[in-house]
Scaffold this motif. Structure first.
Motif, PDB file in Angstrom:
ATOM      1  N   SER A 289      33.918  -0.753 -18.969  1.00  0.00           N
ATOM      2  CA  SER A 289      33.563   0.436 -18.318  1.00  0.00           C
ATOM      3  C   SER A 289      35.050   1.123 -17.591  1.00  0.00           C
ATOM      4  O   SER A 289      36.251   0.347 -18.330  1.00  0.00           O
ATOM      5  CB  SER A 289      32.869   0.214 -17.092  1.00  0.00           C
ATOM      6  N   CYS A 290      35.195   2.184 -17.379  1.00  0.00           N
ATOM      7  CA  CYS A 290      36.339   2.755 -16.783  1.00  0.00           C
ATOM      8  C   CYS A 290      37.100   2.149 -15.802  1.00  0.00           C
ATOM      9  O   CYS A 290      38.196   2.447 -15.055  1.00  0.00           O
ATOM     10  CB  CYS A 290      36.248   4.236 -16.566  1.00  0.00           C
ATOM     11  N   LYS A 298      40.590   8.864 -20.977  1.00  0.00           N
ATOM     12  CA  LYS A 298      39.647   8.347 -22.112  1.00  0.00           C
ATOM     13  C   LYS A 298      39.858   6.797 -22.417  1.00  0.00           C
ATOM     14  O   LYS A 298      40.907   6.505 -22.344  1.00  0.00           O
ATOM     15  CB  LYS A 298      39.950   9.355 -23.285  1.00  0.00           C
ATOM     16  N   VAL A 313      35.080   6.774 -23.951  1.00  0.00           N
ATOM     17  CA  VAL A 313      34.294   7.591 -23.130  1.00  0.00           C
ATOM     18  C   VAL A 313      35.454   8.187 -22.169  1.00  0.00           C
ATOM     19  O   VAL A 313      36.478   8.049 -22.722  1.00  0.00           O
ATOM     20  CB  VAL A 313      33.567   6.463 -22.031  1.00  0.00           C
ATOM     21  N   CYS A 315      36.875   9.136 -18.563  1.00  0.00           N
ATOM     22  CA  CYS A 315      37.030   8.519 -17.091  1.00  0.00           C
ATOM     23  C   CYS A 315      37.385   9.632 -16.031  1.00  0.00           C
ATOM     24  O   CYS A 315      38.216  10.224 -16.561  1.00  0.00           O
ATOM     25  CB  CYS A 315      38.129   7.455 -17.270  1.00  0.00           C
ATOM     26  N   THR A 325      32.980   6.491 -14.942  1.00  0.00           N
ATOM     27  CA  THR A 325      32.766   6.937 -16.476  1.00  0.00           C
ATOM     28  C   THR A 325      31.982   7.860 -16.455  1.00  0.00           C
ATOM     29  O   THR A 325      30.737   7.801 -15.911  1.00  0.00           O
ATOM     30  CB  THR A 325      32.164   5.472 -16.967  1.00  0.00           C
ATOM     31  N   THR A 401      30.685   3.378 -17.064  1.00  0.00           N
ATOM     32  CA  THR A 401      31.264   4.521 -17.467  1.00  0.00           C
ATOM     33  C   THR A 401      30.897   5.642 -17.075  1.00  0.00           C
ATOM     34  O   THR A 401      31.279   6.351 -16.984  1.00  0.00           O
ATOM     35  CB  THR A 401      31.611   4.704 -18.969  1.00  0.00           C
ATOM     36  N   HIS A 416      29.105   4.271 -11.538  1.00  0.00           N
ATOM     37  CA  HIS A 416      30.107   3.543 -11.132  1.00  0.00           C
ATOM     38  C   HIS A 416      29.364   1.932 -10.765  1.00  0.00           C
ATOM     39  O   HIS A 416      28.433   2.034 -10.309  1.00  0.00           O
ATOM     40  CB  HIS A 416      30.981   3.801  -9.848  1.00  0.00           C
TER      41      HIS A 416
END
Length: 422
Positions: A289-290, A298, A313, A315, A325, A401, A416
């Motif tokens: 994930s971000c 990104k 994805v 971010c 994300t 994300t 999140h």
């Protein structure tokens, strides 16, 4: 003495007269036999070329730079490519020397945003920036096992390298597929293994895996073995620090924790080596994930519950601590959201604007670990509202994300993975 002088003069005049007559005769003969003489000259030239070709074939050209110890430029012959020799640049200093350089970037003097034919044939100047050519790369890696050495240097003089012990590129019939890289070693980090099995793409030849209408080569102004899109992009535009663009080797940035574009000089080098028992390296570790990055807008992530292949994805690193994300964004009406089941299952739109990430991905991300959902809303008067639902908490801040970004008319929805049960 005077008589002798006169005699010698007479003899000289007589001799000159005789020579003139011979020259006249020769000229008359030449004029009368021009066609025959031309034919004889052509035969002589043909025989000379034949003899030269025999000598060239007898001359023992090396197949690469590994057989010499000092030359920085060398004529080599690779029969799988051509019977004619061609010139290459050699690196005799790095990692024991004997490397044949196939790509060099160092000052932006050469345009690398080129089409298929240029990358097929090669371009640039061996003394500076260049690409050797995919046809030559295929021939060299098909003729015998090869190692690949990637040398990296950033703007602050940090040097790193990554080496691959079984590098092989397919033929044009396969779109120069990256058949093998082997096992990776070095301190720059592996940013090539995930491109294994991908075909080469250029701005006029799309061979990437994207299905949303975008093309990696055009999006990132380069050419490479893109999937959808990349972990490395060494043929990107020099000096472009836009996300994903420029000369990029993702793991290099991670290993030195740089916030700016890290690579200034990239040299891809080949060396011949007899290898036995080669093994394929495993998958590169992608974030899920971000939440694990601090600056990227990104990111390529991997969610095993969805697929072993990474996907890109968007971010949000600014709102509510960052690390979100984005799974849904609405902001200008450019994307049609009145769609069917398959579109919502797979996802649609463009990450840089309006999009929906896809129900399959959202399911996988929320099934993998607890997630928060953040909904950001803004109206036409720019009144902003935020509501958090499903607040979860976990040890690591893994943004599923998505922040799902929803805009009504402007807004977003984000997920999140900080779990905060209340």
């Amino acid at each position: 003495m005077l008589r002798l002088g006169i005699i010698f003069c007479l003899l000289a005049l007589g001799s000159a007269s005789t020579q003139d007559q011979k020259d006249v005769c020769n000229l008359i003969y030449i004029c009368d036999n021009v066609s025959e003489l031309k034919s004889e000259m052509a035969l002589l030239r043909e025989e000379q070329q034949h003899q030269t070709q025999i000598l060239e074939e007898l001359r023992p050209y090396p197949a690469n730079c590994a057989v010499v110890s000092k030359d920085t430029k060398l004529q080599i012959r690779v029969p799988e490519y051509s019977e004619d020799p061609f010139e290459v640049a050699c690196d005799q200093r790095s990692h024991g020397g004997g490397w044949t350089i196939v790509l060099r970037r160092n000052d932006g003097s050469e345009d690398f945003y080129r089409g298929w034919e240029d990358y097929k044939q090669g371009f640039g100047k061996l003394g500076n920036e260049f690409f050797l050519g995919l046809d030559k790369l295929h021939a060299m890696t098909a003729s015998e096992p090869q190692e690949l050495l990637v040398l990296l240097e950033d703007h602050e003089g940090v040097h790193k390298y990554e080496m691959y012990d079984d590098f092989k590129v397919g033929s044009e019939d396969t779109n120069y597929i990256l058949e093998s890289v082997g096992s990776a070693s070095g301190d720059a980090g592996d940013s090539l293994t995930d491109h294994r099995g991908m075909m080469f793409s250029t701005k006029d030849r799309k061979n990437d895996l994207r299905t949303d209408g975008d093309e990696c080569a055009k999006m990132y102004t380069g050419a490479w073995w893109y999937f959808s899109c990349h972990r490395s992009n060494l043929c990107g535009k020099y000096g472009d620090n836009t996300f994903g663009k420029g000369i990029n080797w993702y793991a290099f940035r991670a290993t030195i924790n740089h916030s700016s574009e890290p690579q200034q000089t990239q040299i891809l080098q080949l060396q011949t080596q007899i290898l036995e028992g080669l093994s394929q390296s495993g998958n590169l570790s992608y974030p899920s994930s971000c939440a694990v990055v601090s600056r990227d807008t990104k990111l390529l992530i991997r969610v095993p519950e969805y697929s072993e292949d990474p996907f890109e994805v968007a971010c949000d690193q600014r709102n509510h601590g960052g690390g979100w994300t984005i799974v849904l964004r609405r902001n200008d009406g450019s994307e049609d959201f009145y769609r069917g089941w398959e579109d919502y299952k797979q996802g649609f739109g463009k990450l840089g604007n309006e999009f929906f990430l896809g129900l399959d991905r959202i399911h996988a991300m929320t099934a993998a670990e607890p997630q928060e959902l953040l909904v950001l809303l803004e109206d036409h008067q720019r009144v902003q509202n935020m509501k958090c639902t499903m607040t979860l908490e976990s040890d690591r801040r893994v943004a599923i994300t998505p922040w799902i970004r929803w805009v009504l008319p402007l807004g977003m929805l984000v997920i999140h993975s900080d779990i905060n049960l209340e």
